[in-house]
Enzyme design. Structure first.
Site, PDB file in Angstrom:
ATOM      1  N   LYS A  34       0.816  -1.218   0.000  1.00 31.75           N
ATOM      2  CA  LYS A  34       0.000   0.000   0.000  1.00 31.75           C
ATOM      3  C   LYS A  34       0.850   1.268   0.000  1.00 31.75           C
ATOM      4  CE  LYS A  34      -0.810   0.477   4.973  1.00 31.75           C
ATOM      5  NZ  LYS A  34      -0.038   1.714   5.145  1.00 31.75           N
ATOM      6  N   THR A  35       1.968   1.253   0.756  1.00 36.72           N
ATOM      7  CA  THR A  35       2.824   2.454   0.805  1.00 36.72           C
ATOM      8  C   THR A  35       3.406   2.738  -0.573  1.00 36.72           C
ATOM      9  OG1 THR A  35       3.382   1.874   3.086  1.00 36.72           O
ATOM     10  CG2 THR A  35       4.726   3.559   2.037  1.00 36.72           C
ATOM     11  N   ASP A 218      -3.592   7.690   4.050  1.00 35.91           N
ATOM     12  CA  ASP A 218      -3.103   6.354   4.409  1.00 35.91           C
ATOM     13  C   ASP A 218      -3.904   5.833   5.610  1.00 35.91           C
ATOM     14  OD1 ASP A 218      -1.533   4.099   4.465  1.00 35.91           O
ATOM     15  OD2 ASP A 218       0.190   5.058   5.422  1.00 35.91           O
ATOM     16  N   GLU A 219      -4.015   4.515   5.751  1.00 38.34           N
ATOM     17  CA  GLU A 219      -4.688   3.878   6.914  1.00 38.34           C
ATOM     18  C   GLU A 219      -6.073   4.489   7.149  1.00 38.34           C
ATOM     19  OE1 GLU A 219      -3.399   1.315   8.078  1.00 38.34           O
ATOM     20  OE2 GLU A 219      -1.249   1.430   8.300  1.00 38.34           O
ATOM     21  N   GLN A 249      -8.312  -4.557   9.078  1.00 38.38           N
ATOM     22  CA  GLN A 249      -7.286  -4.200  10.065  1.00 38.38           C
ATOM     23  C   GLN A 249      -7.700  -2.993  10.899  1.00 38.38           C
ATOM     24  OE1 GLN A 249      -2.951  -4.807   9.001  1.00 38.38           O
ATOM     25  NE2 GLN A 249      -3.776  -4.760   6.929  1.00 38.38           N
ATOM     26  N   ARG A 593       1.276 -10.781  10.563  1.00 37.31           N
ATOM     27  CA  ARG A 593       2.601 -10.206  10.851  1.00 37.31           C
ATOM     28  C   ARG A 593       3.712 -11.171  10.444  1.00 37.31           C
ATOM     29  NH1 ARG A 593       1.375  -5.985   9.975  1.00 37.31           N
ATOM     30  NH2 ARG A 593      -0.601  -6.964   9.469  1.00 37.31           N
TER      31      ARG A 593
END
Length: 722
Positions: A34-35, A218-219, A249, A593
């Site tokens: 995503k980044t 973002d997020e 998330q 993770r």
């Protein structure tokens, strides 16, 4: 346009990056890049001539993420990124308020209260208002004020249906008035004040709407109600809002995050095409299949399925321990073997749902001589000596800052006692002045302190920022105070001195990176950084952390511990609407993770809050497909009979300083029945919902009014019939 920008993107990533001028929601799964998509989208817009750097607004949730975005953009584009607005919600609102401080009714050098300073200000106010801090705990009042502001509400807009809430609203109103008098703002105020400024000032709103044609977030799943309203104001009717997030998330409902903002975005901005980034570049297939299976049990999802071009990899390893001490022992042995196999400790993480679980794990790691780091320890800008130093600087910059004055007026000690400070507060209140103004007229040691601050201001007026820091640390007496410590405190003081030296380094680096030499800018930077933790990587150490802290991180190997009902999912989730779904999202975050190896462990019994508690395996473990799991212990093995002698001599008891709980002779099995009301000293009243075993192994499941459902060993529980 630089075509190399798009090379290496998968079809969905490329579609997101090259969208025309329209609002979009990018559902970006864990490890889906995503980044990269966000930064490449910005670079694509600029290099294709769609917008100048001046017309970009990019919002992140952490300063670390903002810095990473700037670093990546600098590597992609041969341009100066300084014209772009890239930062956190708080950082960007601060920037806007600094530029328009008069319109926002703020002093030019307004200071930002971190959480600790805000709590101090509330305590001081409540004392002045004669509010009973037992009936109104200051932390609860702080949460009430911040929560109201995050909903976009001022004190006058909060609905109060009872005397208790009305009193909290009065404190809220007085607190706002106090902050206004002193020229300070808290974190929630930054956003609310900025939102109000744009709401009422049409010219300013239109100016920024005209400027920021492309807004990227973002997020997005972590945004609260007010943050989304702020974004809507800036976007207006014509700008493109490019939101990247993952509803699976969303784990910060307790902080006010509203996962429903994603659904609202698609309606409010008429989003035609939700792009799903489902290819995962982090984990092996079995880990992703387990995460997908788990999260599919949640309701109201926007829906996506992670996949990878990599192989399935190892099955998830499941371990059922007799006790939490045995669980910790197993984990330590596995870590030691992985280390022998060449996996660095820093590539491993040990996750738990609640901080209370870490004690036994830490004990086992210390005993084995394994280096570990608890991720989320005390942050640099929140350490005592740093806050003292910053308080001197804040008071020099803004003498209206009463919080700063109260922190340092007698530190290092200069003979100004509690009574003198109370008299000072009374004088300030009587004359409607700041404490500093009252202190200037007080005489004696108090006015000598005012003289010290004035001399520090005068001596540093022309100095560069790092030299200001040096001078203040030396002449305030802070350095001498810690140097003079002896005995048991000497080592602690040496560490504090190292931190103060590091503060000078921080100022030097700030000037270099921000190209800003002003004290106000550095103090703002320090306040904004205070909420963030950067773990040091100086040595090879295992990471211990709560699952909440693990979001955004990844490791070769992950251990998820304490997978028992009431622990994970947490018992509180049973009482909250949507609570179980939020817990499942948290488990989804934990699973994703891991890159290569994943351990899931639980214990038949553990010591919690001084009580031996029998646990049932987590429902989340039961939701994972059997074919993905490798049971190290027999599948949900029959529980062994724990006779008295084995329990007394077990290492389980030795792990707790308090020793084993006092035993009572269990009442005959026949005395207890399902549906019976019982009383427990710690958990209160409850109803028996299950009975199992006999003799020393007899246990009952009780659904307590306050504490939820628990399995208790009758040998230790001291239950009484109601």
């Amino acid at each position: 346009m630089n075509s190399s920008l798009l090379s290496g993107l998968n079809p969905e990533q490329r579609q997101a990056v090259t969208l025309p001028h329209q609002s979009a929601l990018i559902l970006a799964g864990a490890g889906s890049g995503k980044t990269r998509v966000l930064t490449t989208r910005i670079a694509y817009l600029i290099s294709s001539g769609a917008v100048s750097p001046h017309g970009i607004l990019a919002v992140t949730f952490t300063n670390k993420a903002a810095k990473e975005m700037v670093t990546r953009l600098t590597a992609m584009l041969p341009i100066n990124t300084r014209g772009m607005w890239i930062g956190t919600f708080h950082g960007l609102c601060n920037r806007m308020l600094r530029a328009h401080f008069r319109e926002a009714n703020l002093p030019q050098t307004f200071q930002i209260l971190d959480s600790g300073d805000q709590l101090s200000a509330i305590k001081r106010l409540m004392k002045a208002m004669n509010v009973d801090d037992e009936k109104f705990p200051p932390r609860e009042v702080q949460s009430f004020i911040s929560g109201s502001k995050e909903q976009g509400l001022r004190a006058s807009e909060v609905e109060a249906y009872d005397p208790y809430t009305r009193r909290k609203v009065e404190i809220f109103a007085e607190y706002d008035a106090q902050c206004q008098r002193e020229g300070v703002v808290d974190f929630s105020e930054l956003l609310l004040r900025c939102y109000e400024l744009l709401s009422r000032n049409a010219a300013l709103r239109e100016h920024y709407q005209e400027r920021f044609k492309h807004i990227l977030v973002d997020e997005f799943q972590d945004t609260n109600k007010l943050q989304y309203q702020w974004l809507k104001l800036l976007a207006g009717n014509n700008n493109a809002l490019f939101a990247v997030g993952d509803d699976d998330q969303s784990i910060y409902a307790f902080r006010g995050a509203n996962v429903g903002n994603m659904q609202e975005l698609t309606r409010d901005f008429h989003v035609q095409n939700v792009i799903k980034l489902e290819q995962n570049y982090r984990s092996h297939g079995n880990i992703l299949d387990a995460a997908n299976a788990l999260i599919s049990n949640n309701r109201n999802r926007l829906g996506k399925n992670l996949w990878t071009s990599e192989s399935g990899g190892e099955q998830l390893r499941v371990y059922e321990a007799e006790t939490d001490v045995d669980e910790a022992k197993f984990i330590v042995e596995e870590i030691q073997q992985l280390k022998r196999d060449g996996v660095n400790l820093t590539e491993m993480a040990l996750l738990y749902r609640s901080n209370a679980q870490s004690r036994v794990l830490e004990h086992a790691l210390v005993s084995a001589g394994l280096s570990y780091r608890v991720y989320g320890g005390l942050r640099f800008f929140e350490r005592q000596e740093i806050k003292h130093a910053l308080a001197y600087l804040r008071l020099m910059e803004n003498t209206d800052d009463d919080n700063a004055l109260l922190r340092i007026i007698n530190f290092p000690t200069r003979g100004i006692g509690t009574r003198s400070i109370e008299q000072l507060q009374e004088a300030a209140k009587m004359n409607s002045t700041t404490l500093f103004d009252a202190a200037a007229r007080a005489g004696g040691k108090v006015s000598a302190f005012v003289g010290l601050i004035e001399s520090l201001r005068s001596a540093t007026r022309e100095l560069p920022l790092p030299e200001i820091m040096d001078h203040v640390l030396d002449h305030s007496g802070l350095i001498a105070h810690y140097q003079n410590e002896t005995g048991a405190k000497k080592r602690e003081s040496e560490e504090r001195l190292e931190n103060l030296n590091e503060l000078v380094n921080a100022a030097t680096m700030f000037v270099h990176e921000a190209e800003d030499d002003s004290l106000t800018a550095f103090l703002t930077h320090a306040s904004l950084e205070a909420g963030e933790h950067q773990a040091g990587d100086s040595e090879d150490a295992l990471h211990l952390m709560t699952v909440h802290s693990a979001k955004g991180l990844e490791f070769h190997t992950v251990f998820i511990t304490g997978l028992e009902e009431g622990l994970f999912p947490h018992q509180n989730s049973q009482r909250e609407d949507g609570g179980l779904d939020e817990e499942r999202r948290l488990m989804y975050v934990a699973l994703t993770r891991a890159r290569r190896r994943l351990y899931l462990s639980f214990a038949q019994r553990r010591m919690l809050h001084g009580q031996v508690s029998y646990g049932m395996v987590s429902s989340f473990l039961r939701e994972l497909p059997e074919g993905l799991l490798h049971w190290i212990t027999p599948r949900f093995s029959a529980r062994k009979t724990f006779d008295t002698s084995s329990f007394e001599t077990n290492s389980y008891v030795n792990a707790f300083a308090s020793g084993a709980p006092e035993k009572t002779q269990p009442l005959p099995h026949a005395v207890w029945r399902i549906g019976q009301r019982v009383f427990h000293q710690k958990f209160g009243e409850g109803v028996i919902t299950g009975i199992e075993g006999s003799g020393a192994d007899a246990r009952v499941q009780v659904n307590f009014k306050r504490a939820g459902s628990k399995w208790l060993a009758l040998e230790y529980a001291k239950l009484t019939a109601v």
